[in-house]
Design an enzyme around this catalytic site. Structure first.
Site, PDB file in Angstrom:
ATOM      1  N   TRP A 132       0.841  -1.213   0.000  1.00 21.42           N
ATOM      2  CA  TRP A 132       0.049  -0.111   0.049  1.00 21.42           C
ATOM      3  C   TRP A 132       1.009   1.279  -0.162  1.00 21.42           C
ATOM      4  O   TRP A 132       1.743   1.263   1.011  1.00 21.42           O
ATOM      5  CB  TRP A 132      -0.779  -0.073   1.176  1.00 21.42           C
ATOM      6  N   ASP A 214      -0.484  -4.771   9.807  1.00 21.99           N
ATOM      7  CA  ASP A 214      -1.562  -3.907   9.156  1.00 21.99           C
ATOM      8  C   ASP A 214      -2.910  -4.642   8.808  1.00 21.99           C
ATOM      9  O   ASP A 214      -2.741  -5.345   8.081  1.00 21.99           O
ATOM     10  CB  ASP A 214      -0.929  -2.907   8.071  1.00 21.99           C
ATOM     11  N   LYS A 250     -13.388  -0.647   5.484  1.00 24.89           N
ATOM     12  CA  LYS A 250     -13.639  -1.758   4.448  1.00 24.89           C
ATOM     13  C   LYS A 250     -14.747  -2.575   5.052  1.00 24.89           C
ATOM     14  O   LYS A 250     -15.764  -2.723   4.525  1.00 24.89           O
ATOM     15  CB  LYS A 250     -12.684  -2.181   3.841  1.00 24.89           C
TER      16      LYS A 250
END
Length: 405
Positions: A132, A214, A250
């Site tokens: 990311w 993460d 999300k």
């Protein structure tokens, strides 16, 4: 002469720049495969029904807008850490596992990274190639001096370069921070197997490295919250001290509410008070106090068995749609005899797919077909639906026939 005349313009952030371009595009056939947000089969944002119910409960129960504690709403942070790490009630009671409410996953990474620099004197961090794109910016802004990478994506096989991954970790200097994606690796969609995670943990322990997980997609990889938490829980079982960031953008659809959690896992009760005090000072100097609504909404669901069950059922429906779109894209490409092999589309998990398309392919798709994706070839599978899947497959087929790699 203005004092601001010395400021140089930064490059636009790719994903948001592309969304702007997409919104300005008037072509009726346009397709947005860029930003990581769930979409229905009609291509619409999805307001998860149980989230709407929980928000009503929150709004009815909110008597005022007083500040939350600096480290956040405890009913949220405790439940969030349990969601990720499992049955940790005893550890939470003694304080060796505690959560810090954050400004989504980005904020959790930022607070955790600054803590590691200031108080554990860390200077080097490692991230996967690719990762990311915000990982590098967040950690360097936090004060890290040395950004290094470990191999992850094998372009030839379109799978995990596990040998390269292990070799790079083995060469990392002691006290390096290793950013690990808990599940649904962004952007590749490729995760290590359980046996591979065990080997990764072994290397990290042997070389005295610091894991920082993460976790932005728990439940969004397999549809199973427990399965998606396996990697983090394995590290917990092996006695590691580590940090975990969580985002609820999300899996709850709370993108703009910025509900996040940073979990600290310590092995000594003696260190808890000092660690908490220093994290408090970091938060105080950064944003002072966390927001209420998103965290209270997530906490309401996690602490209510009926709401939590409904949320888990919805996650399964959402991930089933993602899997169906992966299958349909692969089938369409193979039916068209599109150049290359496409099993990696269904081998990958989660919201994103690393297609293997080049920047030249991406540009051609955008200019000719008004299909928008990142220049890396990463697509958001949720942007596909039954109305555009054939169009996208045909466009990719044409692109690979007419554009050199």
């Amino acid at each position: 002469m203005s004092i601001f005349s010395v400021v140089e313009e930064a490059q636009p952030i790719e994903v948001f720049h592309l969304v702007k371009k997409f919104n300005e595009d008037e072509d009726p056939s346009k397709v947005n495969l860029t930003i990581g947000a769930y979409r229905t089969d009609e291509g619409k944002p999805y307001y998860i029904p149980v989230v709407k119910k929980a928000e009503s409960v929150v709004l009815e129960g909110t008597l005022n807008h007083e500040y939350l504690p600096i480290l956040g709403l405890e009913s949220f942070t405790k439940a969030a850490s349990q969601l990720l790490l499992g049955d940790i009630t005893q550890r939470q009671e003694e304080g060796t596992i505690f959560g810090v409410q954050s400004i989504s996953g980005s904020g959790a990474l930022r607070v955790g990274a600054e803590f590691l620099v200031k108080h554990l004197k860390c200077t080097t961090f490692y991230y996967s190639i690719p990762t990311w794109e915000n990982h590098h910016l967040i950690f360097m802004t936090s004060g890290f001096k040395d950004a290094k990478t470990y191999r992850y994506w094998d372009e030839e096989t379109r799978s995990l370069d596990f040998d390269g991954f292990c070799e790079d970790l083995s060469n990392a200097p002691e006290n390096s921070v290793i950013i690990l994606h808990g599940c649904a690796h962004n952007p590749t969609g490729i995760d290590p197997t359980e046996d591979q995670w065990k080997k990764i943990a072994e290397i990290i322990k042997e070389h005295k490295l610091i894991p920082f997980f993460d976790n932005a997609y728990q439940g969004f990889a397999s549809g199973d919250l427990e399965k998606d938490a396996w990697s983090v829980r394995y590290f917990l079982s092996q006695g590691f001290e580590f940090l975990c960031s969580q985002s609820f953008a999300k899996n709850y659809g709370l993108y703009n509410e910025r509900a996040g959690n940073l979990t600290f896992v310590l092995n000594s009760v003696e260190n808890v008070k000092a660690v908490k005090s220093q994290v408090t000072m970091i938060v105080r100097g950064m944003y002072s106090n966390p927001p209420n609504h998103g965290a209270r909404t997530v906490g309401t669901i996690l602490n209510n068995d009926v709401f939590k069950k409904e949320w888990m059922d919805t996650l399964k429906l959402m991930t089933d749609r993602i899997k169906a779109m992966r299958k349909a894209l692969r089938e369409n490409l193979e039916k068209l005899n599109t150049i290359g092999t496409w099993n990696h589309i269904t081998d990958q998990t989660g919201m994103f797919s690393y297609t293997g398309l080049s920047a030249s392919h991406v540009e051609y798709l955008r200019n000719k077909y008004h299909i928008y994706m990142l220049r890396s070839g990463r697509i958001n599978i949720c942007g596909l639906n039954t109305n555009n899947i054939s169009y996208v497959a045909e466009a990719i087929t044409d692109t690979l026939l007419n554009v050199p790699k």
